[in-house]
Design a protein around this motif. Structure first.
Motif, PDB file in Angstrom:
ATOM      1  N   ILE B  88       1.005  -0.956   0.208  1.00  0.00           N
ATOM      2  CA  ILE B  88      -0.332   0.063  -0.272  1.00  0.00           C
ATOM      3  C   ILE B  88       0.644   1.593   0.052  1.00  0.00           C
ATOM      4  N   PRO B  89       0.655   2.749  -0.007  1.00  0.00           N
ATOM      5  CA  PRO B  89       1.292   3.592  -0.031  1.00  0.00           C
ATOM      6  C   PRO B  89       2.895   3.701   0.596  1.00  0.00           C
ATOM      7  N   ASP B  90       2.021   3.951   1.656  1.00  0.00           N
ATOM      8  CA  ASP B  90       3.354   3.602   2.337  1.00  0.00           C
ATOM      9  C   ASP B  90       3.812   2.240   3.770  1.00  0.00           C
ATOM     10  N   ASN B  91       3.243   0.898   2.950  1.00  0.00           N
ATOM     11  CA  ASN B  91       3.700   0.405   3.997  1.00  0.00           C
ATOM     12  C   ASN B  91       4.012  -1.383   2.592  1.00  0.00           C
ATOM     13  N   VAL B  92       4.452  -2.485   3.521  1.00  0.00           N
ATOM     14  CA  VAL B  92       4.543  -3.546   2.525  1.00  0.00           C
ATOM     15  C   VAL B  92       3.761  -4.006   3.547  1.00  0.00           C
ATOM     16  N   MET B  93       3.251  -5.461   3.559  1.00  0.00           N
ATOM     17  CA  MET B  93       2.561  -6.139   4.796  1.00  0.00           C
ATOM     18  C   MET B  93       3.241  -7.050   4.021  1.00  0.00           C
ATOM     19  N   VAL B  94       3.717  -8.298   4.490  1.00  0.00           N
ATOM     20  CA  VAL B  94       3.992  -9.440   4.554  1.00  0.00           C
ATOM     21  C   VAL B  94       2.794 -10.180   5.420  1.00  0.00           C
ATOM     22  N   PHE B  95       2.775 -11.736   5.035  1.00  0.00           N
ATOM     23  CA  PHE B  95       2.086 -12.601   5.314  1.00  0.00           C
ATOM     24  C   PHE B  95       2.777 -14.315   5.770  1.00  0.00           C
TER      25      PHE B  95
END
Lengths: 303, 290
Positions: B88-95
């Protein structure tokens, strides 16, 4: 609308026989067989397949021999040992390919095709006890979790459309991906176990999983007279965790007999086991109904 | 020699056959190892009661993002086929639980902002019990991916005269991972409609994999003859028939071996092994002649 899932850590505990009987008792419901590896429930419910759909969810890689220069870069990138150098050329083992597509991305010759593959089929059947949603995962296929989620979603759609109150789910064995996909977000999980050391061991792993997901659950001990000491031990252990033992059912050869006659136990006979199963049905139904958020969709009586 | 014990569904007696066969061979001074590849529900230890000597964690690589380098370009999320990364614009989420560890994001990331860290998914325990080397995989509860653990498990066993693999139930990827590269597959089934349905699937699987196979009919007198007719029409080898014996069910429930009920079971299992060995060398001779 409620989702009731019946699972058993170990196979062969009589789970499907009990689900079949619950299906025969319930009135306003859709039944789902989530054991996509080896579905058996349709054998009891006398099904008539009405719809067949392909299950396509992933892609697999294959090498275009005309373009391939056998540089071997794809094999270096593949973490699943799916690309091997055999008889003078690189080949992709379709069983080992996980469909990550990394090889295609890095192939300098653009020689790797990456296309959707059919991983199985799913069906909607008409049965004596209402609609049944079931599936058949292809041999050696992965993505069973996704197929399970798809089946549950289809069953919910059918339930919504017909204003059914319940989705009754026969779960897969184990505690891995398909089981997790079967129980997440369910209203109630009923675990069928038996008094054997191995079933007890699996039950404990399963209860850990359920506690992890914080789902309302109960336990049925089938074949309870095979080992009374262990039955007693399981009962105490389960109750100590704050979980209800809904019923104990004695070893009943009628279960196999009913199966041979392609009938649910409820239709086949009236005996101690069927009375126990009726009691299970009432207990769970009351528990689900009294839990918050339950709205009966229709005027139809479930019982 | 690698012999796998599989079955379309659970509860047919797969673990019983695998464990008792291993013990019967050990009793004849054969150097034997048992691999419990049912990593979701390992049960072999209940019967072998092994003294564990080692427990090794099994990990899979998962991505870790260095935010001082990340440009949020989204290429990592694009290559990931498992939805394990969302940008997302200011984050990277790892699952991490969705990650298969293919390494695509790591290799691809243009600013090289992704490194890989190891995440434990289970353990491999090894030890000895009743004269058998025992190795089991245990998937951590809540983990969904069994195959990487099974793969590591198969690599971790040392050289033995006979390796017996107790496979998980079903016919999908965890089973294929367990039985592939076997010299012979024993399919355990029972003569009920469920048993037959699942046996048909299991036979289809071993045929697709091109593995020699035979059938053990458990609780042979409990159902009807549809399964035997199927075996006959498909020309499947029946290796052994075990009658329904309540004493066996009771012994199983307390973690006892078949031979503790009747010594004859060990003899029968050993004879089955001898015949399997013969079948394998016959098959090899055939291949050689071609």
């Amino acid at each position: 609308m409620r989702e009731l899932v019946i699972i058993s850590g170990k196979g062969g505990t009589g789970k499907t026989s009990i689900v079949g009987s619950l299906a025969a008792l319930g009135k306003s419901k859709v039944v789902v067989d989530c054991d996509v590896d080896a579905s058996d429930l349709h054998l009891l419910l006398n099904n008539n397949v009405r719809e067949i759909h392909d299950f396509i969810v992933s892609c697999k890689a294959s090498i275009n021999r005309q373009r391939c220069s056998d540089c071997g870069l794809c094999a270096d990138y593949c973490r699943f040992d799916a690309i091997k150098y055999e008889q003078g050329e690189y080949r992709i083992d379709q069983f080992a390919c996980e469909g990550c597509g990394v090889c295609r991305y890095f192939c300098p010759e653009y020689a790797i095709a990456y296309e959707p593959v059919k991983s199985g089929e799913w069906f909607i059947s008409h049965t004596d006890h209402g609609p049944l949603v079931h599936a058949r995962l292809g041999i050696a296929e992965s993505n069973s979790g996704r197929l399970v989620s798809l089946l549950r979603q289809k069953a919910r759609e059918i339930a919504d459309k017909n204003e059914y109150d319940l989705v009754l789910i026969d779960g897969p064995p184990g505690i891995g991906c398909p089981v997790i996909a079967s129980i997440t977000g369910a209203s109630y999980v009923l675990i069928v176990t038996e008094p054997s050391q191995s079933a007890f061991h699996d039950l404990n792993r399963l209860l850990e999983l359920i506690e992890h997901f914080k789902i309302n659950c109960g336990v049925v001990i089938n074949k309870s007279d095979i080992n009374l000491t262990l039955t007693d031990h399981i009962k105490k252990d389960v109750q100590a965790r704050g979980i209800r033992v809904v019923a104990e059912i004695s070893f009943d050869p009628m279960m196999t007999e009913a199966q041979i006659n392609s009938q649910t136990l409820i239709e086949y006979t009236v005996n101690d086991s069927t009375r126990k199963i009726e009691q299970i049905w009432k207990t769970i139904y009351n528990e689900m109904q009294s839990s918050p958020g339950f709205q009966q969709n229709s005027k139809k009586e479930i019982l | 020699m690698k012999i796998s014990v599989a079955s379309g569904k659970g509860g047919t007696g797969k673990t019983t056959i695998a464990v008792n066969l291993a013990v019967a061979l050990a009793g004849k001074d054969i150097d034997v190892a048992l691999l419990d590849c049912d990593v979701e529900e390992p049960n072999g230890h209940i019967f072998l009661n092994p003294e564990y000597t080692e427990s090794v964690p099994v990990t899979v690589p998962v991505p870790k993002v260095d935010f001082s380098r990340c440009t949020y370009c989204g290429e990592c999320a694009e290559i990931c086929q498992y939805n394990a990364i969302a940008v997302i614009p200011d984050n990277v989420m790892v699952f991490p639980k969705l990650c298969h560890g293919c390494g695509g994001c790591y290799h691809l990331c243009p600013p090289r902002a992704i490194s890989e860290v190891n995440r434990e998914i289970g353990k491999i325990n090894s030890g000895h019990g009743r004269g058998v080397e025992f190795v089991e995989g245990r998937l951590n509860v809540g983990e969904s991916q069994a195959p990487p653990l099974t793969k590591r498990l198969k690599q971790s066993v040392s050289k033995h005269e006979v390796v017996i693999i107790d496979a998980p139930p079903g016919t999908s990827c965890p089973v294929v991972e367990a039985v592939s590269e076997s010299d012979y597959v024993i399919l355990v089934s029972e003569p009920t409609p469920f048993g037959l349905n699942d046996l048909i699937l299991a036979v289809e699987m071993v045929r697709r994999l091109g593995l020699p196979h035979g059938i053990v009919v458990n609780r042979a007198d409990s159902g009807d003859d549809r399964m035997l007719k199927y075996c006959e029409s498909e020309m499947l080898d029946i290796l052994m028939k075990i009658p329904f014996d309540r004493r066996l069910a009771e012994a199983y429930s307390t973690g006892k071996l078949m031979s503790e009920i009747d010594r004859v079971y060990n003899e029968n299992l050993f004879n089955m092994y001898t015949s399997i060995k013969g079948k394998i060398s016959d098959a090899r001779a055939c291949d050689y002649q071609r």
